[in-house]
Motif scaffolding. Structure first.
Motif, PDB file in Angstrom:
ATOM      1  N   VAL A  57       0.878  -1.121   0.130  1.00  0.00           N
ATOM      2  CA  VAL A  57       0.097  -0.024   0.128  1.00  0.00           C
ATOM      3  C   VAL A  57       0.843   1.308   0.089  1.00  0.00           C
ATOM      4  O   VAL A  57       1.773   1.147   0.953  1.00  0.00           O
ATOM      5  CB  VAL A  57      -1.121   0.247   1.197  1.00  0.00           C
ATOM      6  N   LYS A  58       0.620   2.107  -1.085  1.00  0.00           N
ATOM      7  CA  LYS A  58       1.381   3.387  -0.938  1.00  0.00           C
ATOM      8  C   LYS A  58       0.339   4.491  -0.902  1.00  0.00           C
ATOM      9  O   LYS A  58      -0.670   4.840  -1.583  1.00  0.00           O
ATOM     10  CB  LYS A  58       2.179   3.753  -2.331  1.00  0.00           C
ATOM     11  N   VAL A  66       5.882  11.907  -7.304  1.00  0.00           N
ATOM     12  CA  VAL A  66       6.068  10.745  -7.849  1.00  0.00           C
ATOM     13  C   VAL A  66       4.873  10.130  -7.719  1.00  0.00           C
ATOM     14  O   VAL A  66       4.303  10.062  -6.764  1.00  0.00           O
ATOM     15  CB  VAL A  66       7.211   9.814  -7.260  1.00  0.00           C
ATOM     16  N   GLU A  67       4.433   9.322  -8.939  1.00  0.00           N
ATOM     17  CA  GLU A  67       3.148   8.530  -8.808  1.00  0.00           C
ATOM     18  C   GLU A  67       3.397   7.510  -7.850  1.00  0.00           C
ATOM     19  O   GLU A  67       4.532   6.708  -7.569  1.00  0.00           O
ATOM     20  CB  GLU A  67       3.053   7.864 -10.126  1.00  0.00           C
ATOM     21  N   PRO A  68       2.366   7.094  -6.769  1.00  0.00           N
ATOM     22  CA  PRO A  68       2.675   6.314  -5.746  1.00  0.00           C
ATOM     23  C   PRO A  68       3.185   5.022  -6.130  1.00  0.00           C
ATOM     24  O   PRO A  68       3.952   4.296  -5.632  1.00  0.00           O
ATOM     25  CB  PRO A  68       1.272   6.314  -4.983  1.00  0.00           C
ATOM     26  N   ALA A  69       2.569   4.344  -7.157  1.00  0.00           N
ATOM     27  CA  ALA A  69       3.061   2.766  -7.531  1.00  0.00           C
ATOM     28  C   ALA A  69       4.378   2.852  -7.886  1.00  0.00           C
ATOM     29  O   ALA A  69       5.086   1.826  -7.932  1.00  0.00           O
ATOM     30  CB  ALA A  69       1.951   2.379  -8.533  1.00  0.00           C
ATOM     31  N   ASP A 100      -0.011  -7.428  -5.766  1.00  0.00           N
ATOM     32  CA  ASP A 100      -0.762  -6.329  -5.949  1.00  0.00           C
ATOM     33  C   ASP A 100      -0.087  -4.968  -5.364  1.00  0.00           C
ATOM     34  O   ASP A 100       0.528  -4.967  -4.266  1.00  0.00           O
ATOM     35  CB  ASP A 100      -2.189  -6.305  -5.521  1.00  0.00           C
ATOM     36  N   ILE A 101      -0.572  -3.797  -5.890  1.00  0.00           N
ATOM     37  CA  ILE A 101      -0.237  -2.493  -5.301  1.00  0.00           C
ATOM     38  C   ILE A 101      -1.432  -1.803  -5.041  1.00  0.00           C
ATOM     39  O   ILE A 101      -2.417  -1.721  -5.980  1.00  0.00           O
ATOM     40  CB  ILE A 101       0.680  -1.648  -6.081  1.00  0.00           C
ATOM     41  N   GLU A 118      -3.816  -4.953  -9.778  1.00  0.00           N
ATOM     42  CA  GLU A 118      -3.648  -6.149  -9.746  1.00  0.00           C
ATOM     43  C   GLU A 118      -2.576  -6.733 -10.372  1.00  0.00           C
ATOM     44  O   GLU A 118      -2.301  -6.380 -11.626  1.00  0.00           O
ATOM     45  CB  GLU A 118      -4.923  -7.138 -10.092  1.00  0.00           C
ATOM     46  N   ASP A 119      -1.752  -8.032 -10.032  1.00  0.00           N
ATOM     47  CA  ASP A 119      -0.656  -8.394 -10.502  1.00  0.00           C
ATOM     48  C   ASP A 119       0.372  -7.248 -11.123  1.00  0.00           C
ATOM     49  O   ASP A 119       0.877  -7.023 -12.149  1.00  0.00           O
ATOM     50  CB  ASP A 119      -1.034  -9.186 -11.977  1.00  0.00           C
ATOM     51  N   ALA A 120       0.431  -6.350 -10.082  1.00  0.00           N
ATOM     52  CA  ALA A 120       1.635  -5.223 -10.237  1.00  0.00           C
ATOM     53  C   ALA A 120       2.943  -5.774 -10.758  1.00  0.00           C
ATOM     54  O   ALA A 120       3.562  -5.104 -11.704  1.00  0.00           O
ATOM     55  CB  ALA A 120       1.415  -4.454  -9.135  1.00  0.00           C
ATOM     56  N   PHE A 121       3.362  -6.677 -10.234  1.00  0.00           N
ATOM     57  CA  PHE A 121       4.736  -7.324 -10.489  1.00  0.00           C
ATOM     58  C   PHE A 121       4.676  -8.674 -10.168  1.00  0.00           C
ATOM     59  O   PHE A 121       3.786  -9.456  -9.864  1.00  0.00           O
ATOM     60  CB  PHE A 121       5.654  -6.626  -9.789  1.00  0.00           C
TER      61      PHE A 121
END
Length: 125
Positions: A57-58, A66-69, A100-101, A118-121
C-alpha cells in the motif's frame, strides 16, 4: 521534520485501513497485516478466489511528485517477493500467489482516490 514523519506514518496507517476496506468489499479475506520477514514488511496479505495476494500500500498526498505505484521499485519488489516466500514456507501454504499494489492519494483531508493494481509485478524464480 518530526511532525512530517509522524503525519506520513498516520496517513500510511489510514491508507492501509482504506485498502483493507476496499479488499473486504471486493470479497477478499485478510490473513494478516504488517507481516515482517526480517526487516521487510508486507502491508497486507489476503486471499481471493484461492489465490494468496501480497499487497503493498502506498499513500501519498496529491502534491507528491512521484506516482505512488512507482515507489515500488525493483529493489522493493525483490524484498517483498523474498518475504512472501518466507510467509508461504512459514505457514505451509501451497497456493498460487500474486503481488498487488494499492495506491491511496489524498485529495484533501477527507477525500481519497484509491487504485488497486492487480498483478502489479511478478516473482520470477
Amino acid at each position: 521534520m518530526f511532525q512530517s514523519k509522524k503525519n506520513n506514518k498516520t496517513k500510511g496507517n489510514q491508507g492501509e485501513e482504506i485498502a483493507c476496506k476496499l479488499l473486504v468489499d471486493k470479497g477478499y479475506t485478510i490473513h494478516t497485516r504488517n507481516y515482517f520477514f526480517g526487516k521487510v514488511e508486507i502491508d497486507i496479505i489476503a486471499e481471493f478466489q484461492g489465490i494468496i495476494v501480497f499487497i503493498e500500500v502506498k499513500s501519498r498526498s496529491l502534491d507528491y511528485l512521484v506516482e505512488p505505484a512507482l515507489a515500488v521499485n525493483i529493489k522493493k519488489q525483490k524484498s517483498i517477493i523474498k518475504a512472501a516466500d518466507g510467509y508461504l514456507r512459514e505457514k505451509g501454504i501451497d497456493l498460487e500467489s500474486r503481488f498487488d499494489i494499492i495506491t491511496v492519494t489524498w485529495l484533501d483531508k477527507q477525500k481519497t482516490e484509491v487504485q488497486h493494481i492487480e498483478d502489479a509485478f511478478y516473482a520470477f524464480m
